[in-house]
Design a protein around this motif. Structure first.
Motif, PDB file in Angstrom:
ATOM      1  N   ALA B 410       0.839  -1.200   0.000  1.00  0.00           N
ATOM      2  CA  ALA B 410       0.000   0.000   0.000  1.00  0.00           C
ATOM      3  C   ALA B 410       0.870   1.246   0.000  1.00  0.00           C
ATOM      4  O   ALA B 410       0.627   2.190  -0.760  1.00  0.00           O
ATOM      5  CB  ALA B 410      -0.915  -0.012   1.222  1.00  0.00           C
ATOM      6  N   LEU B 411       1.939   1.239   0.826  1.00  0.00           N
ATOM      7  CA  LEU B 411       2.787   2.427   0.894  1.00  0.00           C
ATOM      8  C   LEU B 411       3.560   2.635  -0.402  1.00  0.00           C
ATOM      9  O   LEU B 411       3.643   3.748  -0.909  1.00  0.00           O
ATOM     10  CB  LEU B 411       3.786   2.289   2.045  1.00  0.00           C
ATOM     11  N   LEU B 412       4.092   1.535  -0.951  1.00  0.00           N
ATOM     12  CA  LEU B 412       4.877   1.662  -2.184  1.00  0.00           C
ATOM     13  C   LEU B 412       4.026   2.272  -3.287  1.00  0.00           C
ATOM     14  O   LEU B 412       4.516   3.025  -4.122  1.00  0.00           O
ATOM     15  CB  LEU B 412       5.398   0.295  -2.629  1.00  0.00           C
ATOM     16  N   VAL B 413       2.751   1.928  -3.299  1.00  0.00           N
ATOM     17  CA  VAL B 413       1.878   2.487  -4.328  1.00  0.00           C
ATOM     18  C   VAL B 413       1.460   3.905  -3.961  1.00  0.00           C
ATOM     19  O   VAL B 413       1.421   4.796  -4.810  1.00  0.00           O
ATOM     20  CB  VAL B 413       0.637   1.584  -4.516  1.00  0.00           C
ATOM     21  N   ILE B 415       2.874   6.217  -1.904  1.00  0.00           N
ATOM     22  CA  ILE B 415       3.861   7.295  -1.747  1.00  0.00           C
ATOM     23  C   ILE B 415       4.062   8.098  -3.035  1.00  0.00           C
ATOM     24  O   ILE B 415       3.920   9.319  -3.017  1.00  0.00           O
ATOM     25  CB  ILE B 415       5.207   6.749  -1.216  1.00  0.00           C
ATOM     26  N   PRO B 416       4.367   7.452  -4.163  1.00  0.00           N
ATOM     27  CA  PRO B 416       4.572   8.277  -5.366  1.00  0.00           C
ATOM     28  C   PRO B 416       3.333   9.085  -5.736  1.00  0.00           C
ATOM     29  O   PRO B 416       3.453  10.267  -6.098  1.00  0.00           O
ATOM     30  CB  PRO B 416       4.899   7.248  -6.453  1.00  0.00           C
ATOM     31  N   PHE B 417       2.169   8.473  -5.614  1.00  0.00           N
ATOM     32  CA  PHE B 417       0.953   9.204  -5.983  1.00  0.00           C
ATOM     33  C   PHE B 417       0.748  10.414  -5.074  1.00  0.00           C
ATOM     34  O   PHE B 417       0.506  11.524  -5.537  1.00  0.00           O
ATOM     35  CB  PHE B 417      -0.266   8.285  -5.884  1.00  0.00           C
ATOM     36  N   SER B 418       0.844  10.173  -3.754  1.00  0.00           N
ATOM     37  CA  SER B 418       0.538  11.251  -2.817  1.00  0.00           C
ATOM     38  C   SER B 418       1.578  12.361  -2.917  1.00  0.00           C
ATOM     39  O   SER B 418       1.235  13.543  -2.961  1.00  0.00           O
ATOM     40  CB  SER B 418       0.521  10.752  -1.377  1.00  0.00           C
ATOM     41  N   LEU B 419       2.845  11.949  -2.957  1.00  0.00           N
ATOM     42  CA  LEU B 419       3.904  12.953  -2.983  1.00  0.00           C
ATOM     43  C   LEU B 419       3.842  13.734  -4.288  1.00  0.00           C
ATOM     44  O   LEU B 419       3.941  14.975  -4.299  1.00  0.00           O
ATOM     45  CB  LEU B 419       5.265  12.256  -2.818  1.00  0.00           C
ATOM     46  N   PHE B 503      -1.019  12.518   1.340  1.00  0.00           N
ATOM     47  CA  PHE B 503      -1.090  13.716   0.503  1.00  0.00           C
ATOM     48  C   PHE B 503      -1.234  14.979   1.350  1.00  0.00           C
ATOM     49  O   PHE B 503      -0.472  15.930   1.204  1.00  0.00           O
ATOM     50  CB  PHE B 503      -2.276  13.596  -0.470  1.00  0.00           C
ATOM     51  N   THR B 504      -2.205  14.961   2.258  1.00  0.00           N
ATOM     52  CA  THR B 504      -2.472  16.159   3.044  1.00  0.00           C
ATOM     53  C   THR B 504      -1.251  16.567   3.866  1.00  0.00           C
ATOM     54  O   THR B 504      -0.867  17.742   3.893  1.00  0.00           O
ATOM     55  CB  THR B 504      -3.668  15.918   3.988  1.00  0.00           C
ATOM     56  N   LEU B 505      -0.628  15.577   4.522  1.00  0.00           N
ATOM     57  CA  LEU B 505       0.517  15.903   5.363  1.00  0.00           C
ATOM     58  C   LEU B 505       1.726  16.333   4.543  1.00  0.00           C
ATOM     59  O   LEU B 505       2.462  17.239   4.928  1.00  0.00           O
ATOM     60  CB  LEU B 505       0.862  14.713   6.259  1.00  0.00           C
ATOM     61  N   CYS B 506       1.928  15.684   3.386  1.00  0.00           N
ATOM     62  CA  CYS B 506       3.037  16.080   2.506  1.00  0.00           C
ATOM     63  C   CYS B 506       2.807  17.499   1.996  1.00  0.00           C
ATOM     64  O   CYS B 506       3.747  18.301   1.913  1.00  0.00           O
ATOM     65  CB  CYS B 506       3.122  15.155   1.290  1.00  0.00           C
ATOM     66  N   GLU B 507       1.570  17.769   1.660  1.00  0.00           N
ATOM     67  CA  GLU B 507       1.266  19.089   1.121  1.00  0.00           C
ATOM     68  C   GLU B 507       1.552  20.153   2.177  1.00  0.00           C
ATOM     69  O   GLU B 507       2.121  21.205   1.882  1.00  0.00           O
ATOM     70  CB  GLU B 507      -0.193  19.123   0.679  1.00  0.00           C
ATOM     71  N   ASP B 508       1.184  19.849   3.413  1.00  0.00           N
ATOM     72  CA  ASP B 508       1.495  20.770   4.520  1.00  0.00           C
ATOM     73  C   ASP B 508       2.993  20.977   4.639  1.00  0.00           C
ATOM     74  O   ASP B 508       3.473  22.106   4.782  1.00  0.00           O
ATOM     75  CB  ASP B 508       0.980  20.208   5.855  1.00  0.00           C
ATOM     76  N   ALA B 509       3.715  19.847   4.589  1.00  0.00           N
ATOM     77  CA  ALA B 509       5.173  19.930   4.760  1.00  0.00           C
ATOM     78  C   ALA B 509       5.787  20.781   3.661  1.00  0.00           C
ATOM     79  O   ALA B 509       6.660  21.614   3.909  1.00  0.00           O
ATOM     80  CB  ALA B 509       5.774  18.529   4.746  1.00  0.00           C
ATOM     81  N   ILE B 510       5.324  20.574   2.430  1.00  0.00           N
ATOM     82  CA  ILE B 510       5.879  21.328   1.306  1.00  0.00           C
ATOM     83  C   ILE B 510       5.486  22.792   1.417  1.00  0.00           C
ATOM     84  O   ILE B 510       6.266  23.702   1.126  1.00  0.00           O
ATOM     85  CB  ILE B 510       5.392  20.705  -0.012  1.00  0.00           C
ATOM     86  N   ASN B 511       4.265  23.003   1.875  1.00  0.00           N
ATOM     87  CA  ASN B 511       3.780  24.360   2.026  1.00  0.00           C
ATOM     88  C   ASN B 511       4.602  25.141   3.062  1.00  0.00           C
ATOM     89  O   ASN B 511       4.710  26.353   2.995  1.00  0.00           O
ATOM     90  CB  ASN B 511       2.307  24.319   2.430  1.00  0.00           C
ATOM     91  N   ILE B 548       4.613   9.776   5.660  1.00  0.00           N
ATOM     92  CA  ILE B 548       4.648   8.377   5.233  1.00  0.00           C
ATOM     93  C   ILE B 548       4.414   7.454   6.422  1.00  0.00           C
ATOM     94  O   ILE B 548       3.650   6.492   6.357  1.00  0.00           O
ATOM     95  CB  ILE B 548       5.994   8.079   4.549  1.00  0.00           C
ATOM     96  N   LEU B 549       5.062   7.801   7.545  1.00  0.00           N
ATOM     97  CA  LEU B 549       4.885   6.978   8.749  1.00  0.00           C
ATOM     98  C   LEU B 549       3.427   6.961   9.187  1.00  0.00           C
ATOM     99  O   LEU B 549       2.878   5.916   9.522  1.00  0.00           O
ATOM    100  CB  LEU B 549       5.746   7.529   9.881  1.00  0.00           C
ATOM    101  N   LEU B 550       2.806   8.124   9.184  1.00  0.00           N
ATOM    102  CA  LEU B 550       1.416   8.177   9.626  1.00  0.00           C
ATOM    103  C   LEU B 550       0.520   7.439   8.624  1.00  0.00           C
ATOM    104  O   LEU B 550      -0.466   6.808   9.013  1.00  0.00           O
ATOM    105  CB  LEU B 550       0.964   9.621   9.803  1.00  0.00           C
ATOM    106  N   GLY B 551       0.886   7.490   7.358  1.00  0.00           N
ATOM    107  CA  GLY B 551       0.151   6.707   6.358  1.00  0.00           C
ATOM    108  C   GLY B 551       0.284   5.219   6.651  1.00  0.00           C
ATOM    109  O   GLY B 551      -0.674   4.455   6.549  1.00  0.00           O
TER     110      GLY B 551
END
Lengths: 279, 639
Positions: B410-413, B415-419, B503-511, B548-551
């Protein structure tokens, strides 16, 4: 470019009240020709019909009260304003080395390699000192380690930072003092060998001693680069610049040699501003 | 007494209005904390109580000799894997090398069977008539009987032709091995078929002979391998029987005192004399022993060690002979692959058998059981077997492996999509796209997981299986898939569930990456893409890692989807298939709790085992959350 080079016979722009003492056309690195600029699709212009030429190999200061458009003009010169989707040059042309930089076939990335920029708040990347300086070269695809080493050392030396950091190139840039960080940013900018360096109030976040060092640095760099500096500090403008342009609410009020502007300005508004009666 | 600044409002028991409000909100927070504490305490108590109970259970397992029987069981299980591989390879090779011949033989079988069923009465009549002709011959009244026989024979011929006319090639030859020409040949040959004699037509007999002859070597090898286990299988059955009997007796013995008392009490209040006597008798029949005589009972195993040794040694020899006798040339790479797997597995099996034999020789029924063993046989036990007539095993490993494999996929699939989506939305997309994409991705999280599971069974499972059966995709490991519900399917659905979180957490981090960093990069002549990859993502990396960890925490705790879609086979997936392991079904820690908790009796070992699984799950989630917080705190930059 060829345009301006060949046109040596052309006389200087006809004297006007705000530009009584224009530079010779062949000395111009940047020609700003009747430029108006808007942040909102052209509804209101924050710069209105600005015209003046910036000489090569000199330091040109842009001064004026807050909101007069001097920083906006600076960011037009390397098209950083492109980042704002709704911004637009609504009138006139900016030519650098004779080339209209807003022409459709100009790649802003190529332009920015020639026109570097140092920001108001020092902003090194959260990487090592070495990686910061090498960044611009690396993104141009240079991977050769000796070449990078050489460029990093040369740039740090030019930025008068080499002696202070040569033993800790691998440590984080964020561990340096504010003044060192700003000099690092200058080193990073000159590492890609631009023709022009734009400085947007580079000392406003620094203490007087760090400021003095940056000013010395600017004086040294003027031989190699064409420098355009925005500053709030009138003393700084007199200390570092050869020519000064005074802006007020989006218009160029007066442009002349720094000595003339600060000793005997032609326009009354300029005099009022430099003597501190408003601004 | 204050007169100007006196507090207004009534006070109840010294508590004013502002205080009451304060206590109300404080109380709410307190209740949440207390409830969480109570849940943790309950979970911990039930889970920890599992271990002493498990220890006792394993002690009985050892004392009754069931543990010894288990050696034979595991040996047989390991061997059976090789045996079924051999059978699988044999039949596949036969079908590929002698497809037409086998098609003829099988089609003849199916066809004649159908006709036999349809014309059963007629065939009986025919048989009787023939008998009568034979009898009549003896009595010299042949003509009459013969006439009758001829009539029936004629009737049969018409019937047979009609049946053959009706026969449908696709139904009879369901694998489609016969061409139209062969089919017509078979039908033609069948006209002569005699149902009483039931001899296959010459065509079929020849085909059978040809295929039998061609497959003779392989068949011998296969039979040798298959026969290798017969002795051990018999011993296994015997061991299971005797040791389980000891266990049943021991279990009954434990409740002897209470049963005896129950009968006695019953006899005292019995309504009739008869009943009283009967109950009294039953009570007397039960003898209560201080201790169950394991030492005496275990004597039945005395001869077993020798038998076991002989059986295993014989198995090793036969197995080696059988594997050595396997042919080397095959008609398809699949069979070659299967046989090479047999060749790889056989020596491993032989070594294992030797080790197992040695271990079983050292086995003592009265050897004390350490608590380390009982704890580790939970955490590293390879079997989870419940409600078994032999012995229940509570091993976490298959469930843990299943959960982990599914989560990793699940994570391997995801991560690329969400990030990718987070980078696009935050740095590259226009404002219109931003306002569209963000809520849509977050909306994925609003899909109830049971709906996703439903989708996984009906749509994704079918689609995956169909894709896996496309011939030119057969190089993909694990394709074609045997199972529609498997690790891959569950992993893909969980990826969908993890995307909104990551996605949401990555987006926050990037933001959170200051604009000045990207400005600096752009001003140095960096493209937008370079700026994102070399400045923005490295700067946001701690936030991205935490996301990713929380995912991961999100997917490993997910229940409904895995329960519906993972296939729920409690076994450690076969890693010898390489990456193809993901096309196997699996069970998970969450799934097993949801599936079994409803039907266990409170306080039994099974009930407690499920709580222990729950505790493991809880610990994993807790650790993940703590590490995510740590990462953000320690490596998160301040700018």
């Amino acid at each position: 470019m060829s345009n301006s080079m060949n046109d040596t016979t052309r006389t200087a722009t006809a004297p006007v009240p705000n530009n009584p003492n224009p530079i010779a056309k062949q000395d111009a690195m940047i020609e700003i020709d009747d430029v108006s600029f808007s942040y909102d699709h052209g509804q209101t212009n924050v710069l209105r019909n600005i015209s003046f030429d910036i000489p090569a190999g000199k330091v040109t200061a842009l001064i004026g009260p807050s909101g007069c458009g001097k920083s906006t003009l600076l960011r037009c010169l390397n098209r950083m304003n492109d980042l704002v989707d709704t911004s637009k040059v609504t009138n006139g042309q900016i030519r650098i080395m004779g080339q209209d930089i807003n022409a459709s076939d100009v790649d802003p990335i190529e332009l920015r390699k020639q026109v570097g920029m140092v920001f108001q708040k020092y902003n090194p990347f959260p990487k090592s000192i070495y990686d910061n300086v090498a960044y611009g070269l690396r993104i141009q695809g240079i991977k050769n380690k000796p070449k990078l080493d050489e460029a990093v050392e040369r740039s740090l030396r030019r930025a008068a930072l080499w002696g202070e950091v040569k033993d800790r190139l691998g440590s984080s840039a964020l561990g340096l003092s504010g003044g060192q960080q700003q000099r690092l940013c200058i080193a990073r900018t000159i590492a890609v060998s631009p023709r022009i360096v734009l400085m947007d109030e580079p000392c406003s976040a620094l203490d007087p001693i760090a400021t003095a060092r940056i000013e010395e640095l600017i004086a040294e760099l003027r031989e190699e680069f064409t420098i355009v500096i925005v500053t709030h500090n009138m003393q700084q403008a007199t200390r570092v610049s050869d020519r000064t342009a005074f802006f007020y609410i989006g218009e160029l009020i007066e442009y002349d040699s720094t000595a003339k502007i600060f000793s005997n300005p032609s326009v009354k508004q300029t005099e009022e501003y430099i003597t501190g009666r408003f601004g | 007494m204050a007169t100007h600044f006196k507090r207004k409002g009534k006070r109840l028991l010294g508590v004013g209005r502002q205080d009451a409000i304060r206590y109300f909100f404080g109380g709410n927070a307190m209740v949440s904390i207390l409830v969480l504490g109570a849940i943790c305490g309950f979970l911990l108590r039930e889970a920890v109580l599992f271990f002493p109970q498990h220890q006792r259970d394993l002690e009985v397992f050892r004392l009754t000799g069931q543990e010894y029987a288990n050696f034979a069981i595991t040996e047989m299980d390991e061997y059976t894997e090789v045996k079924s591989l051999a059978n699988q390879a044999f039949y596949q090779e036969m079908n590929e090398a002698y497809g037409i011949q086998r098609g003829l033989v099988d089609s003849f079988g199916a066809l004649s069977g159908n006709i036999y069923d349809a014309g059963e009465d007629l065939i009986e009549e025919l048989e009787d008539a023939r008998d009568e002709v034979e009898d009549a011959e003896a009595e010299g009244e042949k003509t009459l009987a013969q006439a009758e026989l001829d009539a029936i024979q004629a009737k049969w011929d018409i019937f047979l032709r009609a049946e053959l006319e009706k026969a449908d090639r696709k139904t009879i030859d369901s694998f489609g091995r016969l061409g139209e020409a062969e089919w017509q040949q078979l039908l033609k040959a069948m006209v002569e078929w005699d149902p009483v004699e039931d001899e296959p037509p010459a065509l079929v007999a020849a085909a059978k002979a040809e295929s039998d002859e061609g497959m003779a070597t392989f068949d011998t090898a296969r039979t040798t391998i298959a026969a290798a286990g017969s002795e051990l299988a018999r011993l296994r059955g015997e061991l299971i029987k005797v040791t389980t009997a000891i266990k049943d007796e021991a279990v009954a013995d434990k409740s002897a005192a209470s049963r005896k008392k129950a009968y006695l009490d019953g006899s005292l209040v019995a309504e009739t004399e008869e009943e009283r006597v009967e109950l009294r008798r039953k009570s007397d029949e039960i003898t209560v022993r201080e201790e169950f005589p394991y030492a005496e009972r275990i004597k039945v195993l005395e001869g077993s060690r020798e038998k076991h040794k002989t059986a295993v040694e014989a198995m090793k020899v036969d197995l080696k002979a059988g594997v050595a006798a396997l042919p080397t040339e095959f008609s398809s790479p699949e069979v070659t692959e299967l046989v090479s797997r047999i060749r790889d597995k056989a020596p491993v099996l032989t070594v294992y058998l030797g080790e197992s034999l040695m271990e079983s020789a050292d086995w003592r029924y009265d050897e004390p059981l350490s608590w380390v063993y009982s704890v580790s046989s939970f955490f590293f036990g390879k079997d989870w077997v419940t409600n078994s007539s032999f012995h229940d095993f509570y091993g976490l490993l298959p469930l843990f492996t299943g959960s982990l494999l599914i989560s990793v996929i699940a994570l391997l699939v995801a991560i690329p999509f969400s990030l990718g989506a987070a980078i696009y939305v935050n740095r590259l997309a226009g404002p219109a796209e931003q306002t569209f994409i963000k809520p849509v991705i977050e909306l994925i999280g609003a899909i109830p997981s049971v709906v996703l599971g439903f989708f996984g069974i009906i749509v994704l499972g079918e689609a995956l299986r169909e894709v896996s059966q496309v011939p030119w995709l057969s190089w993909v490991p694990g394709f074609p898939m045997q199972e529609r519900l498997n690790i891959l399917n569950a992993g893909l659905l969980l990826a969908l569930m993890a995307v909104p979180t990551i996605f949401t957490l990555c987006e926050d981090a990037i933001n959170n990456v200051p604009a000045s960093f990207s400005e600096a990069s752009l001003a140095l002549g960096g493209s937008k893409f370079q700026t994102v990859m070399k400045v923005v993502v490295p700067t946001a990396i701690s936030g991205i890692l935490a996301a990713i960890l929380l995912g991961f925490g999100r997917v490993i705790g997910e229940t409904m989807v895995v329960l519906l879609v993972a296939g729920n086979q409690i076994a450690i997936p076969d890693f010898s298939l390489g990456a193809g392991v993901i096309t196997q079904p699996a069970h998970t820690m969450t799934g097993i709790i949801a599936q079994e908790m409803g039907e266990v009796t409170k306080d039994t070992i099974h009930y407690r085992a499920l709580f222990s699984v729950g505790l493991v799950l809880f610990t994993i989630s807790l650790l993940i959350n703590i590490s995510a917080r740590r990462i953000i705190r320690r490596f998160g930059f301040s700018a």
